[in-house]
Design a protein around this motif. Structure first.
Motif: not given
Length: 260
Positions: A50-54, A111-112, A114-123
């Motif tokens: 998610g951090q890489k996508l961000f 979907d995967q 989006i979940s990874q981006l959400a996981a990174y921001v939530a962290s």
């Protein structure tokens, strides 16, 4: 016996007892506090991806650390996974162009991702989590109760049945008939664009589900009739009356012209 009594009533005993009670209450609160849904499923790999996508898709506006930039994009620290899932899952983010508000468009991630981006921001900080399937299931809600809640809290912008409406300064409240139950719930949690935040304190999870059940019935065309704002017989009766009266007036004028 006196020695035992002195030990039992030692001066430090009240402080020790208070410390034990406070520690117990703290532990109980930590167990009772609901944890974000993604915290149990998001792995370090998800956060890393998610951090890489961000960094590749969001950091230009929000900054590498998601701290935001004045006049460009807000900070995402503490917005939670729900905000990311809503904004990215509806295609509003990444934005195509700046404007009064972000416009929903085709989703650019799967979907995967989006979940990874959400996981990174939530962290980065605690915030609202993505609701589970039971919380957004329309079949578990009460549409009648949801109608009363929706018309009290939402109808002034979204219309009486969720058809959307215009706001000031080029903004608008979008129609909700094609919005998924999860995204409706998330929008209430995070308050995107000009929408106020309806957290779990001012509108309970059960009330949110009731409102979703009401909107699901409007999506299914439960109001009946033609698509005149999906209001049904009221709007259709008005049009029938106007057309009928127009025909009568026109026919009356035609008869007057013929007779003269």
């Amino acid at each position: 016996m006196r020695a035992v009594a002195v030990k039992r009533h030692h001066r430090a005993a009240p402080f020790i007892l208070m410390f034990v009670l406070l520690a117990g209450l703290t532990m109980a609160a930590s167990f009772a506090q609901p944890s974000p849904a993604e915290a149990a499923t998001a792995t370090a790999d998800d956060i890393g991806e998610g951090q890489k996508l961000f960094a590749a898709n969001c950091a230009t506006c929000h900054g590498l650390g998601a701290q935001g930039q004045d006049g460009v994009a807000p900070s995402l620290i503490g917005v939670g996974a729900a905000a990311v899932d809503f904004q990215v899952g509806t295609g509003r983010m990444p934005m195509q162009a700046s404007g009064p508000q972000a416009i929903a468009k085709d989703v650019q991630f799967n979907d995967q991702q989006i979940s990874q981006l959400a996981a990174y921001v939530a962290s980065l900080g605690p915030g609202p989590s993505v609701p589970d399937a039971e919380a957004v299931d329309p079949a578990r809600g009460d549409p009648a109760q949801g109608m009363a809640l929706f018309r009290t809290n939402c109808a002034m912008c979204h219309g009486s049945v969720g058809g959307g409406g215009a706001l000031s300064q080029g903004k608008y409240a979008p129609p909700l008939w094609q919005t998924t139950p999860t995204h409706i719930y998330e929008a209430m949690l995070v308050g995107p664009q000009s929408m106020p935040v309806f957290n779990e304190s001012n509108i309970t999870p059960e009330d949110k589900r009731d409102m979703i059940a009401f909107l699901a019935e409007q999506r299914d065309g439960a109001a009946g009739g033609l698509a005149l704002g999906t209001i049904g017989p009221v709007a259709e009766g008005l049009w029938a009356w106007l057309l009928g009266m127009g025909l009568i007036v026109g026919f009356t004028v035609w008869i007057g012209v013929r007779s003269s």
